[in-house]
Scaffold this active site. Sequence first.
Site, PDB file in Angstrom:
ATOM      1  N   HIS A   1       0.781  -1.283  -0.103  1.00  0.00           N
ATOM      2  CA  HIS A   1       0.057  -0.034  -0.140  1.00  0.00           C
ATOM      3  C   HIS A   1       1.013   1.256   0.132  1.00  0.00           C
ATOM      4  O   HIS A   1       0.620   2.104  -0.912  1.00  0.00           O
ATOM      5  CB  HIS A   1      -0.784   0.014   1.229  1.00  0.00           C
ATOM      6  CG  HIS A   1      -1.800  -1.045   1.226  1.00  0.00           C
ATOM      7  ND1 HIS A   1      -2.099  -1.965   2.334  1.00  0.00           N
ATOM      8  CD2 HIS A   1      -2.786  -1.502   0.548  1.00  0.00           C
ATOM      9  CE1 HIS A   1      -2.954  -2.891   2.259  1.00  0.00           C
ATOM     10  NE2 HIS A   1      -3.467  -2.508   0.980  1.00  0.00           N
TER      11      HIS A   1
ATOM     12  N   LYS B   1     -17.125  -7.623   8.138  1.00  0.00           N
ATOM     13  CA  LYS B   1     -16.241  -8.336   7.702  1.00  0.00           C
ATOM     14  C   LYS B   1     -15.296  -8.806   8.646  1.00  0.00           C
ATOM     15  O   LYS B   1     -14.183  -9.692   8.558  1.00  0.00           O
ATOM     16  CB  LYS B   1     -15.230  -7.771   6.587  1.00  0.00           C
ATOM     17  CG  LYS B   1     -15.849  -7.907   5.125  1.00  0.00           C
ATOM     18  CD  LYS B   1     -14.709  -7.441   4.357  1.00  0.00           C
ATOM     19  CE  LYS B   1     -14.886  -8.025   3.029  1.00  0.00           C
ATOM     20  NZ  LYS B   1     -14.064  -7.447   1.998  1.00  0.00           N
TER      21      LYS B   1
ATOM     22  N   ARG C   1      -1.281  -5.898  -8.436  1.00  0.00           N
ATOM     23  CA  ARG C   1      -0.123  -6.382  -8.267  1.00  0.00           C
ATOM     24  C   ARG C   1       0.100  -7.792  -9.323  1.00  0.00           C
ATOM     25  O   ARG C   1       1.434  -7.829  -9.772  1.00  0.00           O
ATOM     26  CB  ARG C   1      -0.105  -7.367  -6.912  1.00  0.00           C
ATOM     27  CG  ARG C   1      -0.149  -6.495  -5.743  1.00  0.00           C
ATOM     28  CD  ARG C   1      -1.048  -7.245  -4.421  1.00  0.00           C
ATOM     29  NE  ARG C   1      -2.160  -7.520  -4.548  1.00  0.00           N
ATOM     30  CZ  ARG C   1      -2.986  -7.988  -3.699  1.00  0.00           C
ATOM     31  NH1 ARG C   1      -2.609  -8.262  -2.566  1.00  0.00           N
ATOM     32  NH2 ARG C   1      -4.345  -8.214  -4.063  1.00  0.00           N
TER      33      ARG C   1
ATOM     34  N   SER D   1      -2.867  -7.921   2.611  1.00  0.00           N
ATOM     35  CA  SER D   1      -3.315  -7.838   3.918  1.00  0.00           C
ATOM     36  C   SER D   1      -3.811  -9.158   4.597  1.00  0.00           C
ATOM     37  O   SER D   1      -3.196  -9.754   5.738  1.00  0.00           O
ATOM     38  CB  SER D   1      -4.363  -6.854   4.226  1.00  0.00           C
ATOM     39  OG  SER D   1      -4.163  -5.555   3.761  1.00  0.00           O
TER      40      SER D   1
END
Length: 163
Positions: free
Chosen positions: A17, A41, A94, A132
Site C-alpha cells: 500500500h 467483515k 499486483r 493484507s
Amino acid sequence: MRRAIFPGSFDPLTNGHLDIIKRSSPLFDEIIVAVLNNPEKNPMFTVEERCRMIEEVLPQVETDDCDLIVDSFSGLTADFAKRTGSSAIVRGIRAVSDYEYELRMALMNRRLEPEIETVFLMAAEEYSYVSSNLMKQVFTLGGRVEGLIPALVEAKMREKLAA
Ligand code: PNS
C-alpha cells in the site's frame, strides 16, 4: 487542485500500500487514504485503529508536493470520492489475477460516477504477492513478515495476538 482517494480495507496497511501511495503522489496534490468501515467483515483492527496506524506510518512516505490525508468511510467508494471532490480513485494492481476484480470495480464506479476516473498503478515487484490477508495469516501462524509490513503495524499485530 487534483485530489484522489486511495480506498481499501487496509486491515492492515502493508508496504505494498505504501508503495502505491508513493507512486501516486507525483500525480496528485492531495491523496485521501480512504479506510472502509467494514465491521461485518470482522476485521483484525477497528476502523479507528487502522486510521491511527496509517496516520502514524504515513510520515515515512516521501512525497514532494502531495498532501496525504487519512479518512474513513462507509457505503460506496464512488459516493465518497464524489463527496470529497476527488477526480480519481487510485488502485494498485499486483498481478494479472487482480485485474478482473479491479476492472469490474472500476467499470461499476465509472457507471456510478462517470466524471471520476480509476487510476491503476503497478506495485513494485517485491510486493507483488503481498496482501493484507496473507500477512495476517502468516503472522498469526508465526511466520516472518518483516519488510512486507511497516514495523509499527507488525508491533500492533503482535499486541492484538497477545490480547
Ligand atoms: O483493497 P480492498 O480491501 O480490496 O478494497 C476494496 C474496496 C474497499 C475498494 C471495495 O470493497 C469498495 O469499494 N467497497 C465499498 C463499497 C463499494 O463501493 N462497492 C462497489 C464497488 S464497485
